[in-house]
Structure formats: C-alpha cells, structure tokens
Write an enzyme that holds these catalytic residues in place. Structure first.
Site, short mmCIF file in Angstrom:
data_model
loop_
_atom_site.label_atom_id
_atom_site.label_comp_id
_atom_site.label_asym_id
_atom_site.label_seq_id
_atom_site.Cartn_x
_atom_site.Cartn_y
_atom_site.Cartn_z
N ARG A 1 12.61 -68.27 -19.86
CA ARG A 1 12.54 -67.23 -19.70
C ARG A 1 14.07 -66.07 -18.93
O ARG A 1 14.04 -66.98 -17.45
CB ARG A 1 11.74 -66.32 -19.59
CG ARG A 1 10.88 -66.15 -21.15
CD ARG A 1 8.72 -66.19 -20.11
NE ARG A 1 8.70 -65.06 -18.90
CZ ARG A 1 7.83 -64.15 -19.04
NH1 ARG A 1 6.40 -64.91 -19.45
NH2 ARG A 1 7.96 -63.88 -18.56
N LYS B 1 -1.66 -66.57 -17.27
CA LYS B 1 -2.95 -66.04 -18.22
C LYS B 1 -1.83 -66.65 -20.32
O LYS B 1 -3.49 -66.77 -20.50
CB LYS B 1 -2.33 -65.28 -17.89
CG LYS B 1 -2.70 -64.10 -16.26
CD LYS B 1 -1.87 -62.57 -16.96
CE LYS B 1 -0.51 -62.57 -16.38
NZ LYS B 1 0.64 -62.96 -15.33
N ARG C 1 -1.65 -53.10 -16.34
CA ARG C 1 -1.17 -53.41 -14.67
C ARG C 1 -0.94 -52.46 -13.90
O ARG C 1 0.01 -52.11 -13.64
CB ARG C 1 0.01 -54.23 -15.93
CG ARG C 1 0.12 -55.49 -15.58
CD ARG C 1 1.44 -55.64 -16.52
NE ARG C 1 2.73 -57.11 -14.96
CZ ARG C 1 2.60 -58.42 -16.28
NH1 ARG C 1 2.08 -58.39 -17.71
NH2 ARG C 1 3.00 -58.69 -15.88
P1 AP5 Z 1 1.72 -69.00 -17.80
O1 AP5 Z 1 0.58 -69.37 -18.77
O2 AP5 Z 1 2.88 -69.05 -18.84
O3 AP5 Z 1 1.71 -68.11 -16.94
P2 AP5 Z 1 1.79 -66.07 -17.64
O4 AP5 Z 1 0.42 -66.28 -15.84
O5 AP5 Z 1 1.33 -66.15 -18.69
O6 AP5 Z 1 2.85 -65.65 -16.73
P3 AP5 Z 1 3.38 -64.45 -16.88
O7 AP5 Z 1 4.59 -64.82 -16.32
O8 AP5 Z 1 3.95 -65.10 -18.87
O9 AP5 Z 1 3.20 -63.03 -16.55
P4 AP5 Z 1 3.60 -62.36 -16.26
O10 AP5 Z 1 2.30 -61.11 -15.97
O11 AP5 Z 1 5.05 -62.51 -15.27
O12 AP5 Z 1 5.06 -61.99 -17.23
P5 AP5 Z 1 4.38 -60.89 -19.42
O13 AP5 Z 1 5.62 -62.00 -20.13
O14 AP5 Z 1 3.25 -60.62 -19.08
O15 AP5 Z 1 1.71 -69.79 -17.05
C1 AP5 Z 1 3.52 -70.14 -15.80
C2 AP5 Z 1 3.49 -71.24 -16.16
O16 AP5 Z 1 2.27 -72.20 -15.20
C3 AP5 Z 1 3.66 -72.81 -16.86
O17 AP5 Z 1 5.10 -73.37 -17.60
C4 AP5 Z 1 2.32 -73.53 -17.96
O18 AP5 Z 1 2.58 -74.05 -18.09
C5 AP5 Z 1 2.52 -73.71 -15.89
N1 AP5 Z 1 0.62 -73.63 -15.87
C6 AP5 Z 1 -0.53 -72.45 -16.52
N2 AP5 Z 1 -1.57 -72.94 -16.19
C7 AP5 Z 1 -1.13 -74.15 -15.32
C8 AP5 Z 1 -2.21 -74.45 -13.84
N3 AP5 Z 1 -3.60 -74.59 -13.81
N4 AP5 Z 1 -1.75 -75.76 -13.58
C9 AP5 Z 1 -0.62 -76.31 -13.23
N5 AP5 Z 1 0.35 -74.97 -14.49
C10 AP5 Z 1 0.00 -74.20 -15.22
O19 AP5 Z 1 5.28 -60.54 -18.76
C11 AP5 Z 1 6.50 -59.94 -18.31
C12 AP5 Z 1 7.58 -58.68 -18.74
O20 AP5 Z 1 7.35 -57.45 -19.02
C13 AP5 Z 1 7.16 -56.96 -16.89
O21 AP5 Z 1 7.70 -58.63 -15.81
C14 AP5 Z 1 6.98 -56.81 -17.58
O22 AP5 Z 1 8.77 -56.22 -17.13
C15 AP5 Z 1 6.42 -56.40 -19.03
N6 AP5 Z 1 4.85 -56.29 -18.88
C16 AP5 Z 1 4.64 -56.71 -19.53
N7 AP5 Z 1 3.90 -56.31 -20.18
C17 AP5 Z 1 3.32 -54.92 -18.87
C18 AP5 Z 1 2.40 -53.86 -18.76
N8 AP5 Z 1 1.13 -54.28 -19.21
N9 AP5 Z 1 2.60 -52.53 -17.88
C19 AP5 Z 1 3.89 -52.92 -18.36
N10 AP5 Z 1 5.51 -53.94 -18.03
C20 AP5 Z 1 4.97 -54.79 -19.19
#
Ligand code: AP5
Length: 213
Positions: free
Chosen positions: A156, A14, A89
C-alpha cells in the site's frame, strides 16, 4: 444477529481478524479503508474526493464516510449483522453510528507502537480480493502471489514509514479518545494484540461467545 466493531491503531491487525471473523460468523466485513481504496482505483467521484486523504494518511471528511457506511449497512447481506473495520474513527462518526445501530461488542486490539510500524512496513495486500499478508509474520505460500485468488500482492502507498507514523499520530489524536465513549457504552473488550494471529483470533472468539451467551 451480531454487530461488532474491530478497533485499534493502524496495522494492529483489524483487517486480518475481520476477514477471519467474517468467515467464522457468516457476516460481512465492512472495511472503510478497502471501500475508499476501491473508490480511488475505480476513479469514482468519491475516489476523486478522498485520494489525497488516503495518500497522506489523514482521515476523510465525516459526512462522506458516514454516508458510505450508512449505504453499506443497509444492503441485504447485512441483515444478519456485520463487522465494522476502521469505523468509527472520530467522535462525530461514533455519534452517527449510535443513531444507526446498536453494536454488541467493540474488540480493541492493543499493540505497542514499534510493533505496529513493523507490521505496516511488511504488509502485502492482494490487489484483487484484499487478502492481507506479512512478509515475515504471515507470508503467502509463493512470494508475491495471493493464496486465495492467485493475483499479485502489492504494498500500500500509505505503508511507507513516514506515512505510517503520521497515521499513528492521527490515531492517537482523533481516534483513541473514542475508547472512553465505548467504555461508557459498556461494550468494550481489550484484546492482547502482541500475540500471533491465531492467539488474537482465539481471544476475539471467546469475547464474542461471552456476549452471545
Ligand atoms: P492488518 O490486518 O492489515 O491491520 P489493520 O489494523 O487492518 O491495518 P490498516 O493499516 O489497514 O488499518 P488502518 O486503520 O490504518 O487503515 P485503513 O485501511 O482502515 O495487519 C497489518 C499487518 O500486520 C499485516 O501484514 C498482517 O499480516 C500483520 N499482522 C496482523 N496481525 C498480526 C499478528 N497478530 N501478529 C503478527 N503480524 C500480524 O484506512 C486507510 C486510510 O483510509 C486512513 O488512513 C484514512 O485516510 C482512510 N479512512 C479509513 N477509515 C476512515 C474513517 N472511518 N474515517 C476517515 N478516514 C478513514
């Protein structure tokens, strides 16, 4: 005006795609995870409340998250639209968003579980500008150094395998059910996330251009 949601499980890509779409369409990426990690790093009152949730991979309380997004989307740089990455979410967040804005399209990245774990474990992020890399799939030009700003890359805390699997479980329980809600709003498009980063981006641009036509 373009308002879109990038949806999908943890590590689906994402953030990677939101950054590219932000450059392409000139609208800001609003990543809840980045906003929350920034609050923790700066030791703000929000950061103090949210740290334990981030560390364990649990979702933060809806009221805090909704307030954070509501404040962010009312900033002047969102006047032409925005990209929501990681919000909503929960059903509660989705209902609040429906009151706040009419979203043009929800891009749902579909990827299988084991690939997600592999992507999370190999992810490296710039501590300064939040650019995202992967040690194998999207490595920086110089190991450990951000191509964009030259700062050091970090892993992370929530990308340890146990926490990743916990985040995936929470996604299946609390977040995946939103797909039905989006389907009813008739603006959901599935994107094949097993393709490489460019292949996923091309599918997204095609879908966005279709709704803008
Ligand atoms: P990346 O682009 O970083 O993936 P992502 O989907 O953004 O992953 P996140 O882990 O950041 O999402 P998340 O939803 O768990 O965490 P968030 O930070 O939102 O890509 C991942 C990897 O794959 C990278 O290394 C990239 O290079 C590689 N890659 C990408 N595309 C690829 C492809 N096509 N092919 C190969 N490799 C590829 O949330 C973290 C925490 O915050 C949550 O756990 C929660 O505690 C809190 N939080 C966030 N939002 C909320 C909410 N709305 N409500 C409540 N708590 C929340």
């Amino acid at each position: 005006m373009l308002k879109l949601i990038i949806f999908g499980p943890p590590s689906a890509g994402k953030g990677t795609q939101a950054q590219r779409l932000s450059e392409r369409y000139g609208i800001p990426q609003i990543a809840t995870g980045d906003l929350l990690r920034d609050a923790v790093a700066k030791q703000t009152p929000l950061g103090a409340k949210i740290k334990s949730y981030l560390d364990s991979g649990r979702l933060g309380p809806d009221d805090l998250i909704v307030q954070l997004i509501s404040d962010r989307v009312s900033k002047p740089d969102c006047a032409g639209g925005y990209i929501l990455d990681g919000f909503p979410r929960t059903m509660g967040q989705a209902r609040e968003l429906d009151k706040m804005a009419e979203v043009d399209i929800v891009l749902n990245i579909v990827v299988d579980m084991e690939r997600l774990v592999e992507r999370a474990i190999g992810r490296r992020t710039c501590g300064q500008c939040a650019a995202v890399y992967h040690v194998s799939f999207n490595p920086p030009k110089a190991p450990g150094v951000c191509d964009k700003c030259g700062s050091g890359l970090i892993q992370r805390d929530d990308d340890k395998e146990d926490t990743v699997r916990n985040r995936l479980r929470i996604y299946m329980e609390q977040t995946a059910p939103l797909l039905e809600h989006f389907r009813m709003n008739d603006n959901l498009v599935d994107i094949d996330g097993s393709k490489g980063i460019d292949g996923v981006f091309d599918q997204m641009v095609e879908a966005i251009e279709r709704v803008r036509a």
